[in-house]
Motif scaffolding. Structure first.
Motif, mmCIF file in Angstrom:
data_model
loop_
_atom_site.group_PDB
_atom_site.id
_atom_site.type_symbol
_atom_site.label_atom_id
_atom_site.label_comp_id
_atom_site.label_asym_id
_atom_site.label_seq_id
_atom_site.Cartn_x
_atom_site.Cartn_y
_atom_site.Cartn_z
ATOM 1 N N GLY A 52 0.781 -1.229 0.000
ATOM 2 C CA GLY A 52 0.000 0.000 0.000
ATOM 3 C C GLY A 52 0.809 1.271 0.000
ATOM 4 N N SER A 53 2.127 1.181 -0.101
ATOM 5 C CA SER A 53 2.965 2.387 -0.068
ATOM 6 C C SER A 53 3.179 2.934 -1.476
ATOM 7 C CB SER A 53 4.306 2.095 0.595
ATOM 8 O OG SER A 53 5.017 1.115 -0.134
ATOM 9 N N HIS A 54 3.452 4.224 -1.527
ATOM 10 C CA HIS A 54 3.641 4.897 -2.810
ATOM 11 C C HIS A 54 4.696 5.975 -2.672
ATOM 12 C CE1 HIS A 54 -0.433 3.196 -3.033
ATOM 13 N NE2 HIS A 54 -0.194 3.091 -4.331
ATOM 14 N N PHE A 55 5.391 6.229 -3.755
ATOM 15 C CA PHE A 55 6.335 7.339 -3.816
ATOM 16 C C PHE A 55 5.664 8.477 -4.584
ATOM 17 C CE2 PHE A 55 10.632 7.195 -2.233
ATOM 18 C CZ PHE A 55 11.187 8.394 -2.653
ATOM 19 N N SER A 56 6.062 9.680 -4.334
ATOM 20 C CA SER A 56 5.466 10.823 -5.025
ATOM 21 C C SER A 56 5.843 10.826 -6.504
ATOM 22 C CB SER A 56 5.916 12.127 -4.361
ATOM 23 O OG SER A 56 7.317 12.215 -4.329
ATOM 24 N N GLU A 70 11.095 -8.988 -5.770
ATOM 25 C CA GLU A 70 9.987 -9.671 -5.088
ATOM 26 C C GLU A 70 8.725 -8.832 -5.236
ATOM 27 O OE1 GLU A 70 11.135 -10.004 -1.009
ATOM 28 O OE2 GLU A 70 12.433 -11.733 -1.335
ATOM 29 N N GLY A 71 7.568 -9.493 -5.224
ATOM 30 C CA GLY A 71 6.304 -8.777 -5.246
ATOM 31 C C GLY A 71 5.982 -8.181 -6.596
ATOM 32 N N VAL A 72 5.192 -7.110 -6.583
ATOM 33 C CA VAL A 72 4.757 -6.437 -7.811
ATOM 34 C C VAL A 72 4.933 -4.935 -7.644
ATOM 35 C CG1 VAL A 72 2.873 -6.053 -9.437
ATOM 36 C CG2 VAL A 72 3.059 -8.251 -8.255
ATOM 37 N N PHE A 73 5.784 -4.355 -8.461
ATOM 38 C CA PHE A 73 5.950 -2.898 -8.539
ATOM 39 C C PHE A 73 4.857 -2.365 -9.450
ATOM 40 C CE2 PHE A 73 7.644 0.888 -10.596
ATOM 41 C CZ PHE A 73 8.246 1.584 -9.560
ATOM 42 N N GLN A 74 4.345 -1.174 -9.135
ATOM 43 C CA GLN A 74 3.246 -0.624 -9.923
ATOM 44 C C GLN A 74 3.434 0.866 -10.166
ATOM 45 O OE1 GLN A 74 0.337 -1.931 -6.953
ATOM 46 N NE2 GLN A 74 -0.600 -3.281 -8.473
ATOM 47 N N ASP A 75 2.956 1.328 -11.301
ATOM 48 C CA ASP A 75 2.799 2.755 -11.551
ATOM 49 C C ASP A 75 1.651 2.925 -12.529
ATOM 50 O OD1 ASP A 75 3.823 2.224 -14.103
ATOM 51 O OD2 ASP A 75 5.786 3.108 -13.694
ATOM 52 N N GLU A 76 1.435 4.155 -12.994
ATOM 53 C CA GLU A 76 0.297 4.398 -13.881
ATOM 54 C C GLU A 76 0.446 3.735 -15.241
ATOM 55 O OE1 GLU A 76 2.667 8.343 -13.918
ATOM 56 O OE2 GLU A 76 2.528 6.501 -12.728
ATOM 57 N N PRO A 89 14.493 6.098 -19.145
ATOM 58 C CA PRO A 89 15.580 7.044 -19.428
ATOM 59 C C PRO A 89 15.240 8.468 -19.002
ATOM 60 C CG PRO A 89 14.374 6.554 -21.426
ATOM 61 C CD PRO A 89 13.816 5.647 -20.373
ATOM 62 N N PRO A 90 16.213 9.371 -19.100
ATOM 63 C CA PRO A 90 15.967 10.770 -18.764
ATOM 64 C C PRO A 90 14.746 11.323 -19.490
ATOM 65 C CG PRO A 90 18.311 10.414 -19.071
ATOM 66 C CD PRO A 90 17.639 9.138 -19.466
ATOM 67 N N THR A 91 13.998 12.156 -18.790
ATOM 68 C CA THR A 91 12.749 12.843 -19.187
ATOM 69 C C THR A 91 11.506 12.020 -18.915
ATOM 70 O OG1 THR A 91 12.513 12.203 -21.529
ATOM 71 C CG2 THR A 91 13.996 14.065 -21.038
ATOM 72 N N THR A 92 11.614 10.714 -18.611
ATOM 73 C CA THR A 92 10.426 9.932 -18.289
ATOM 74 C C THR A 92 9.968 10.250 -16.868
ATOM 75 O OG1 THR A 92 11.748 8.043 -17.549
ATOM 76 C CG2 THR A 92 11.037 8.059 -19.853
ATOM 77 N N SER A 93 8.697 9.951 -16.585
ATOM 78 C CA SER A 93 8.151 10.236 -15.263
ATOM 79 C C SER A 93 7.104 9.207 -14.891
ATOM 80 C CB SER A 93 7.539 11.642 -15.218
ATOM 81 O OG SER A 93 6.468 11.744 -16.146
ATOM 82 N N HIS A 94 6.859 9.057 -13.596
ATOM 83 C CA HIS A 94 5.801 8.172 -13.115
ATOM 84 C C HIS A 94 5.547 8.425 -11.629
ATOM 85 C CE1 HIS A 94 8.670 4.634 -11.789
ATOM 86 N NE2 HIS A 94 9.119 5.800 -11.406
ATOM 87 N N THR A 95 4.513 7.718 -11.119
ATOM 88 C CA THR A 95 4.172 7.749 -9.701
ATOM 89 C C THR A 95 4.210 6.310 -9.204
ATOM 90 O OG1 THR A 95 2.697 9.637 -10.107
ATOM 91 C CG2 THR A 95 2.479 8.503 -7.984
ATOM 92 N N PRO A 96 5.352 5.863 -8.667
ATOM 93 C CA PRO A 96 5.506 4.446 -8.319
ATOM 94 C C PRO A 96 4.877 4.083 -6.976
ATOM 95 C CG PRO A 96 7.524 5.620 -7.838
ATOM 96 C CD PRO A 96 6.595 6.622 -8.468
ATOM 97 N N GLY A 97 4.583 2.802 -6.841
ATOM 98 C CA GLY A 97 4.051 2.280 -5.595
ATOM 99 C C GLY A 97 3.839 0.787 -5.702
ATOM 100 N N SER A 98 3.193 0.212 -4.680
ATOM 101 C CA SER A 98 2.917 -1.219 -4.700
ATOM 102 C C SER A 98 1.808 -1.542 -3.709
ATOM 103 C CB SER A 98 4.175 -2.025 -4.356
ATOM 104 O OG SER A 98 3.893 -3.413 -4.383
ATOM 105 N N GLU A 99 0.680 -1.957 -4.211
ATOM 106 C CA GLU A 99 -0.396 -2.379 -3.315
ATOM 107 C C GLU A 99 -0.044 -3.662 -2.570
ATOM 108 O OE1 GLU A 99 -2.981 -0.696 -2.292
ATOM 109 O OE2 GLU A 99 -2.239 0.954 -3.531
ATOM 110 N N PRO A 100 0.524 -4.690 -3.237
ATOM 111 C CA PRO A 100 0.886 -5.915 -2.505
ATOM 112 C C PRO A 100 2.235 -5.831 -1.802
ATOM 113 C CG PRO A 100 1.329 -6.228 -4.827
ATOM 114 C CD PRO A 100 0.677 -4.872 -4.695
#
Length: 222
Positions: A52-56, A70-76, A89-100
């Motif tokens: 249930g944690s997420h990074f900004s 281990e587990g499942v990494f998730q983003d949009e 690579p440089p210029t990419t973006s996301h909001t990472p987290g993992s429910e499990p």
């Protein structure tokens, strides 16, 4: 902060013996392997996301490369199960987290700043048939580095004389390099000019290897 920042030295880190350190985001902890810089840094790290944690949301100014251990990494953009290799690579973006919850091996600020090659791969799907007990897939190759993933059958040998330094992460099983026995999540970095000679343990091993990149290390400092 500087940690294992002398790229002319051999480094071995048994990361499972390190204490987890809290990151600025609640529920996200890390074990640092090498680092040059503060919170924004050229860094190699094992990162653990609690369920249930997420990074900004953030942009990868210097690029991001990671393996889901281990587990499942998730983003949009989707879900990334264990065994996935990702290059943002440089210029990419996301909001990472993992429910499990998940654990990843991640490298930051170590890209050519002109690189725009973004992809994800299931590493096991890339493997060819083994030769002499070793199956190796090339995950990425460019003018700066070669990144591979290998399955080693029990008690087999693995060697590399690649120029430009060698870095290795044990994903599963054990390997012996010199007097060091490396278990899962152990990390090795060999300087330019030093060859890798390893042997898998009785259960075999799965390893990730990067070579050729250390001459560019100083240039990619933050």
């Amino acid at each position: 902060m500087e940690l294992n920042s002398d790229f002319s030295s051999r480094v071995v880190v048994h990361s499972d013996q390190l204490e987890w350190q809290a990151s600025p985001m609640k529920g996200v902890d890390r074990r640092m392997l090498d680092r040059i810089g503060g919170e924004v840094a050229r860094a190699t790290t094992i990162v653990r996301y609690a369920p249930g944690s997420h990074f900004s949301a953030h942009t990868h100014t210097g690029g991001e490369e990671f393996i889901v251990l281990e587990g499942v990494f998730q983003d949009e953009h989707g879900d990334y199960p264990a065994g996935t290799y990702v290059r943002n690579p440089p210029t990419t973006s996301h909001t990472p987290g993992s429910e499990p919850g998940c654990t990843i091996f991640v490298k930051l600020w170590q890209f050519d700043l002109q690189d725009r090659n973004q992809f994800r791969k299931n590493m096991a799907d890339e493997l060819p048939a083994p030769e002499n007990g070793v199956a190796t897939a090339v995950l990425h190759r460019d003018a700066r580095e070669v990144v591979t993933y290998s399955h080693l059958e029990p008690d087999t040998s693995f060697a590399s004389d690649a120029a430009g330094g060698i870095e290795l992460l044990v994903i599963d099983g054990t390997i012996t390099v010199g007097k060091d026995v490396l278990h899962a999540t152990a990390w090795l970095r060999l300087p330019e000019g030093e060859e890798l000679s390893a042997s898998a343990g009785p259960e075999g091993a799965k390893i990730w290897v990067k070579s050729g990149h250390l001459p560019f290390a100083k240039a990619s400092e933050v």
